[in-house]
Design a protein around this motif. Structure first.
Motif, short mmCIF file in Angstrom:
data_model
loop_
_atom_site.label_atom_id
_atom_site.label_comp_id
_atom_site.label_asym_id
_atom_site.label_seq_id
_atom_site.Cartn_x
_atom_site.Cartn_y
_atom_site.Cartn_z
N THR A 39 0.82 -1.21 0.00
CA THR A 39 0.00 0.00 0.00
C THR A 39 0.86 1.27 0.00
O THR A 39 0.42 2.31 -0.49
N THR A 40 2.08 1.16 0.52
CA THR A 40 2.99 2.30 0.45
C THR A 40 3.30 2.64 -1.00
O THR A 40 3.28 3.81 -1.41
N GLY A 41 3.58 1.62 -1.80
CA GLY A 41 3.83 1.84 -3.22
C GLY A 41 2.62 2.38 -3.95
O GLY A 41 2.73 3.27 -4.81
N ILE A 42 1.42 1.85 -3.62
CA ILE A 42 0.20 2.35 -4.25
C ILE A 42 -0.02 3.82 -3.91
O ILE A 42 -0.36 4.63 -4.78
N ALA A 43 0.20 4.18 -2.64
CA ALA A 43 0.03 5.57 -2.23
C ALA A 43 1.03 6.49 -2.94
O ALA A 43 0.69 7.60 -3.36
N LEU A 44 2.27 6.02 -3.11
CA LEU A 44 3.27 6.82 -3.84
C LEU A 44 2.86 7.02 -5.30
O LEU A 44 2.99 8.12 -5.85
N PHE A 70 0.42 12.30 0.38
CA PHE A 70 0.78 10.90 0.54
C PHE A 70 0.19 10.29 1.81
O PHE A 70 -0.35 9.19 1.78
N GLY A 71 0.29 10.99 2.93
CA GLY A 71 -0.20 10.46 4.20
C GLY A 71 -1.69 10.18 4.16
O GLY A 71 -2.15 9.14 4.66
N LEU A 72 -2.46 11.08 3.56
CA LEU A 72 -3.90 10.88 3.46
C LEU A 72 -4.22 9.69 2.57
O LEU A 72 -5.10 8.87 2.89
N LEU A 73 -3.51 9.57 1.44
CA LEU A 73 -3.73 8.44 0.55
C LEU A 73 -3.44 7.11 1.25
O LEU A 73 -4.21 6.15 1.13
N LEU A 74 -2.34 7.06 1.97
CA LEU A 74 -1.96 5.83 2.66
C LEU A 74 -3.01 5.45 3.69
O LEU A 74 -3.39 4.27 3.82
N GLY A 124 -2.63 -3.03 5.17
CA GLY A 124 -2.76 -3.08 3.73
C GLY A 124 -2.68 -4.47 3.16
O GLY A 124 -3.35 -5.40 3.60
N LEU A 125 -1.84 -4.63 2.14
CA LEU A 125 -1.75 -5.89 1.42
C LEU A 125 -1.17 -7.01 2.27
O LEU A 125 -1.41 -8.18 1.98
N LEU A 148 6.07 -2.06 -11.47
CA LEU A 148 6.04 -1.88 -12.92
C LEU A 148 5.14 -0.72 -13.32
O LEU A 148 5.39 -0.03 -14.32
N THR A 149 4.09 -0.47 -12.54
CA THR A 149 3.19 0.65 -12.82
C THR A 149 3.90 1.99 -12.62
O THR A 149 3.45 3.01 -13.14
N ALA A 150 5.02 1.98 -11.87
CA ALA A 150 5.76 3.23 -11.61
C ALA A 150 6.67 3.62 -12.75
O ALA A 150 7.46 4.57 -12.61
#
Length: 210
Positions: A50-55, A65-69, A144-145, A173-175
């Motif tokens: 979830t850290t990567g998703i938030a980034l 970032f903090g709110l998204l996480l 998260g995950l 890979l999405t990054a």
């Protein structure tokens, strides 16, 4: 905690962890993860979960970032509460809070002038994987995950390391729009190293998380 806390839960079951066991595990596990993240940040690598998703969402939208996480983790905490119980959720919230504090404090305690990116990928990945294993074995996670893959392992017998590796690789890979090819490849290597540690050392039937 009394001696009864170390008594087996039933015939053939291992002794339960007491409060001290759990506290040292939360501190040690989150410290390992925080040190791994220091190496990743120093080398400019991406992470999964979830850290990567938030980034990714932060880069794509500019939202905080903090709110998204926080928002991304909410449905996983709900799953953890329903499937794994309130004790697991309390420990997980404590681990996430401790990791957030360590991530802020470590730059004042540890300053790296330079780190070889391949070493950061492998060493950081193995440190994070080891930290996850410590937390998992004490009925905790980093939210998260982690919650999802642990539930899948306990429910269906799917190896936590393999499932986490597939998800993390997809996130990294999405990054691609925000990473050059070298850092992208090293980020994938970091995800492989982290989840290799999980797959080898956290197997169903050997030492379960719940």
């Amino acid at each position: 905690m009394s001696g009864a806390d170390h008594a087996p839960g039933g015939p053939g079951e291992p002794p339960r962890h007491n409060l001290f066991d759990d506290l040292q595990a939360l501190l040690t596990g989150t410290l390992f993860v925080a040190l791994g993240l220091v190496l990743f940040r120093q080398a400019g690598l991406m992470t999964g979960g979830t850290t990567g998703i938030a980034l990714l969402l932060h880069h794509a939208t500019g939202w905080r970032f903090g709110l998204l996480l926080f928002v991304i983790n909410l449905p996983f905490y709900a799953l953890a509460w329903r499937r794994m119980g309130p004790r697991f959720v309390v420990k997980t919230v404590a681990a996430v809070t401790l990791l957030a504090w360590l991530s802020e404090a470590l730059p004042g305690w540890l300053q790296l002038a330079w780190v070889a990116p391949p070493f950061a990928a492998v060493g950081g990945g193995l440190l994070i994987g080891a930290g996850f294993i410590i937390l998992f074995r004490h009925r905790a996670s980093l939210g998260g995950l982690n919650v999802l893959v642990l539930w899948l392992q306990e429910r269906f017998g799917w190896r936590a390391g393999y499932v986490q590796a597939a998800i993390d690789a997809a996130i990294v890979l999405t990054a691609l729009p925000w990473l050059d090819a070298t850092r992208l490849g090293l980020s994938v290597l970091a995800a492989v190293a982290m989840n290799f540690a999980l797959a080898v050392n956290h197997r169903p039937g050997r030492y379960v998380a719940f």
